[in-house]
Design a protein around this motif. Structure first.
Motif, PDB file in Angstrom:
ATOM      1  N   GLU A 249       0.831  -1.211   0.000  1.00  0.00           N
ATOM      2  CA  GLU A 249       0.000   0.000   0.000  1.00  0.00           C
ATOM      3  C   GLU A 249       0.863   1.257   0.000  1.00  0.00           C
ATOM      4  N   ARG A 250       1.987   1.187   0.705  1.00  0.00           N
ATOM      5  CA  ARG A 250       2.906   2.330   0.745  1.00  0.00           C
ATOM      6  C   ARG A 250       3.420   2.658  -0.646  1.00  0.00           C
ATOM      7  N   TRP A 251       3.850   1.637  -1.407  1.00  0.00           N
ATOM      8  CA  TRP A 251       4.361   1.871  -2.753  1.00  0.00           C
ATOM      9  C   TRP A 251       3.255   2.286  -3.711  1.00  0.00           C
ATOM     10  N   LEU A 252       2.080   1.779  -3.504  1.00  0.00           N
ATOM     11  CA  LEU A 252       0.946   2.188  -4.333  1.00  0.00           C
ATOM     12  C   LEU A 252       0.724   3.695  -4.194  1.00  0.00           C
ATOM     13  N   MET A 253       0.737   4.193  -2.959  1.00  0.00           N
ATOM     14  CA  MET A 253       0.576   5.630  -2.732  1.00  0.00           C
ATOM     15  C   MET A 253       1.742   6.415  -3.330  1.00  0.00           C
ATOM     16  N   TRP A 254       2.958   5.858  -3.230  1.00  0.00           N
ATOM     17  CA  TRP A 254       4.122   6.524  -3.800  1.00  0.00           C
ATOM     18  C   TRP A 254       3.924   6.725  -5.303  1.00  0.00           C
ATOM     19  N   TYR A 255       3.504   5.663  -5.980  1.00  0.00           N
ATOM     20  CA  TYR A 255       3.299   5.752  -7.431  1.00  0.00           C
ATOM     21  C   TYR A 255       2.174   6.719  -7.784  1.00  0.00           C
ATOM     22  N   LEU A 256       1.099   6.719  -7.019  1.00  0.00           N
ATOM     23  CA  LEU A 256      -0.039   7.580  -7.327  1.00  0.00           C
ATOM     24  C   LEU A 256       0.272   9.057  -7.100  1.00  0.00           C
ATOM     25  N   LEU A 257       1.070   9.359  -6.097  1.00  0.00           N
ATOM     26  CA  LEU A 257       1.365  10.754  -5.770  1.00  0.00           C
ATOM     27  C   LEU A 257       2.586  11.317  -6.479  1.00  0.00           C
ATOM     28  N   ARG A 258       3.409  10.472  -7.028  1.00  0.00           N
ATOM     29  CA  ARG A 258       4.675  10.909  -7.623  1.00  0.00           C
ATOM     30  C   ARG A 258       4.515  12.009  -8.680  1.00  0.00           C
ATOM     31  N   PRO A 259       3.641  11.882  -9.679  1.00  0.00           N
ATOM     32  CA  PRO A 259       3.543  12.954 -10.688  1.00  0.00           C
ATOM     33  C   PRO A 259       3.098  14.290 -10.092  1.00  0.00           C
ATOM     34  N   ILE A 260       2.191  14.236  -9.130  1.00  0.00           N
ATOM     35  CA  ILE A 260       1.664  15.463  -8.525  1.00  0.00           C
ATOM     36  C   ILE A 260       2.753  16.159  -7.712  1.00  0.00           C
ATOM     37  N   LYS A 261       3.460  15.400  -6.883  1.00  0.00           N
ATOM     38  CA  LYS A 261       4.519  15.970  -6.052  1.00  0.00           C
ATOM     39  C   LYS A 261       5.646  16.537  -6.914  1.00  0.00           C
ATOM     40  N   CYS A 262       5.992  15.844  -7.974  1.00  0.00           N
ATOM     41  CA  CYS A 262       7.089  16.287  -8.829  1.00  0.00           C
ATOM     42  C   CYS A 262       6.732  17.552  -9.601  1.00  0.00           C
ATOM     43  N   GLY A 263       5.488  17.655 -10.038  1.00  0.00           N
ATOM     44  CA  GLY A 263       5.052  18.871 -10.723  1.00  0.00           C
ATOM     45  C   GLY A 263       5.112  20.075  -9.804  1.00  0.00           C
ATOM     46  N   GLY A 264       4.640  19.917  -8.580  1.00  0.00           N
ATOM     47  CA  GLY A 264       4.692  21.014  -7.617  1.00  0.00           C
ATOM     48  C   GLY A 264       6.113  21.382  -7.238  1.00  0.00           C
ATOM     49  N   ALA A 265       6.952  20.390  -7.021  1.00  0.00           N
ATOM     50  CA  ALA A 265       8.345  20.652  -6.653  1.00  0.00           C
ATOM     51  C   ALA A 265       9.082  21.370  -7.777  1.00  0.00           C
ATOM     52  N   ALA A 266       8.776  21.025  -9.016  1.00  0.00           N
ATOM     53  CA  ALA A 266       9.435  21.668 -10.155  1.00  0.00           C
ATOM     54  C   ALA A 266       9.112  23.158 -10.194  1.00  0.00           C
ATOM     55  N   VAL A 267       7.861  23.510  -9.977  1.00  0.00           N
ATOM     56  CA  VAL A 267       7.473  24.922  -9.979  1.00  0.00           C
ATOM     57  C   VAL A 267       8.192  25.667  -8.855  1.00  0.00           C
ATOM     58  N   ILE A 268       8.196  25.103  -7.662  1.00  0.00           N
ATOM     59  CA  ILE A 268       8.836  25.765  -6.525  1.00  0.00           C
ATOM     60  C   ILE A 268      10.340  25.917  -6.751  1.00  0.00           C
ATOM     61  N   MET A 269      10.986  24.899  -7.315  1.00  0.00           N
ATOM     62  CA  MET A 269      12.425  24.998  -7.571  1.00  0.00           C
ATOM     63  C   MET A 269      12.743  26.094  -8.585  1.00  0.00           C
ATOM     64  N   ILE A 270      11.931  26.222  -9.626  1.00  0.00           N
ATOM     65  CA  ILE A 270      12.159  27.296 -10.598  1.00  0.00           C
ATOM     66  C   ILE A 270      11.991  28.648  -9.920  1.00  0.00           C
ATOM     67  N   ILE A 271      11.004  28.771  -9.046  1.00  0.00           N
ATOM     68  CA  ILE A 271      10.810  30.025  -8.316  1.00  0.00           C
ATOM     69  C   ILE A 271      12.022  30.312  -7.428  1.00  0.00           C
ATOM     70  N   LEU A 272      12.548  29.289  -6.765  1.00  0.00           N
ATOM     71  CA  LEU A 272      13.737  29.485  -5.925  1.00  0.00           C
ATOM     72  C   LEU A 272      14.941  29.906  -6.761  1.00  0.00           C
ATOM     73  N   PHE A 273      15.096  29.355  -7.959  1.00  0.00           N
ATOM     74  CA  PHE A 273      16.190  29.766  -8.838  1.00  0.00           C
ATOM     75  C   PHE A 273      15.977  31.190  -9.336  1.00  0.00           C
ATOM     76  N   GLN A 274      14.749  31.519  -9.739  1.00  0.00           N
ATOM     77  CA  GLN A 274      14.467  32.860 -10.256  1.00  0.00           C
ATOM     78  C   GLN A 274      14.631  33.929  -9.187  1.00  0.00           C
ATOM     79  N   SER A 275      14.316  33.584  -7.951  1.00  0.00           N
ATOM     80  CA  SER A 275      14.421  34.559  -6.862  1.00  0.00           C
ATOM     81  C   SER A 275      15.856  34.787  -6.417  1.00  0.00           C
ATOM     82  N   GLY A 276      16.755  33.896  -6.787  1.00  0.00           N
ATOM     83  CA  GLY A 276      18.146  34.022  -6.380  1.00  0.00           C
ATOM     84  C   GLY A 276      18.466  33.313  -5.078  1.00  0.00           C
ATOM     85  N   ILE A 277      17.474  32.686  -4.462  1.00  0.00           N
ATOM     86  CA  ILE A 277      17.725  31.942  -3.224  1.00  0.00           C
ATOM     87  C   ILE A 277      18.642  30.762  -3.519  1.00  0.00           C
TER      88      ILE A 277
END
Length: 164
Positions: free
Chosen positions: A78-106
């Motif tokens: 069940e743990r891996w099932l949740m990992w697979y189901l949430l992976r695309p959503i978490k990665c999309g959000g993390a990508a946006v935040i990382m670009i913002i952190l790079f653009q801000s100069g942090i």
């Protein structure tokens, strides 16, 4: 037809394939201007960030499909099932935040400031999501706890005798 564990794996594979194909399709719709709003939100002002989220989701989905293939013979918990189901959503959000952190100069990264370079970084963030979170964790430890001498409450940490 298929054993229960096998059905879960096939279901996860179909889920990931739908994410993978849909992200490219959505990218094309937004890029071409066919899709101009989503749920009442106009996409034009946030179009770049939509591209970053899509690229991050593609990277995360590709990584998840690779792991599903690599560990196909292992049981699907069940743990891996949740990992697979949430992976695309978490990665999309993390990508946006990382670009913002790079653009801000942090966070600093020597790269071209073009849209293609940012989309490439967003893809890599999605693909290497676990490593990115490890780096962010160490960065926040350095920024907000100084030398690591104090715990979250501001009180000194107990010494670890296991290092002796």
């Amino acid at each position: 037809m298929f054993p229960k564990g096998q059905r879960h794996k096939i279901g996860v594979l179909l889920y990931l394939l739908i994410w993978f194909v849909s992200c490219f399709w959505l990218f094309g719709l937004v890029y071409s201007g066919v899709l101009q709003s989503w749920g009442g939100i106009k996409l034009e002002p946030v179009k770049d960030y939509v591209f970053y989220a899509i690229a991050g989701a593609i990277g995360g989905t590709l990584y998840a499909m690779r792991l599903l293939h690599e560990y196909y013979d292992d049981p699907m918990t069940e743990r891996w099932l949740m990992w697979y189901l949430l992976r695309p959503i978490k990665c999309g959000g993390a990508a946006v935040i990382m670009i913002i952190l790079f653009q801000s100069g942090i966070l600093l990264l020597q790269t071209n400031d073009s849209m293609g370079a940012k989309i490439g970084i967003a893809f890599l963030v999605g693909f290497g999501y676990g490593k990115v979170l490890d780096k962010l964790r160490s960065l926040t430890e350095t920024l907000f706890n100084g030398n690591g001498k104090y715990g979250c409450s501001g009180t000194p940490k107990e010494k670890d005798d296991s290092a002796r």
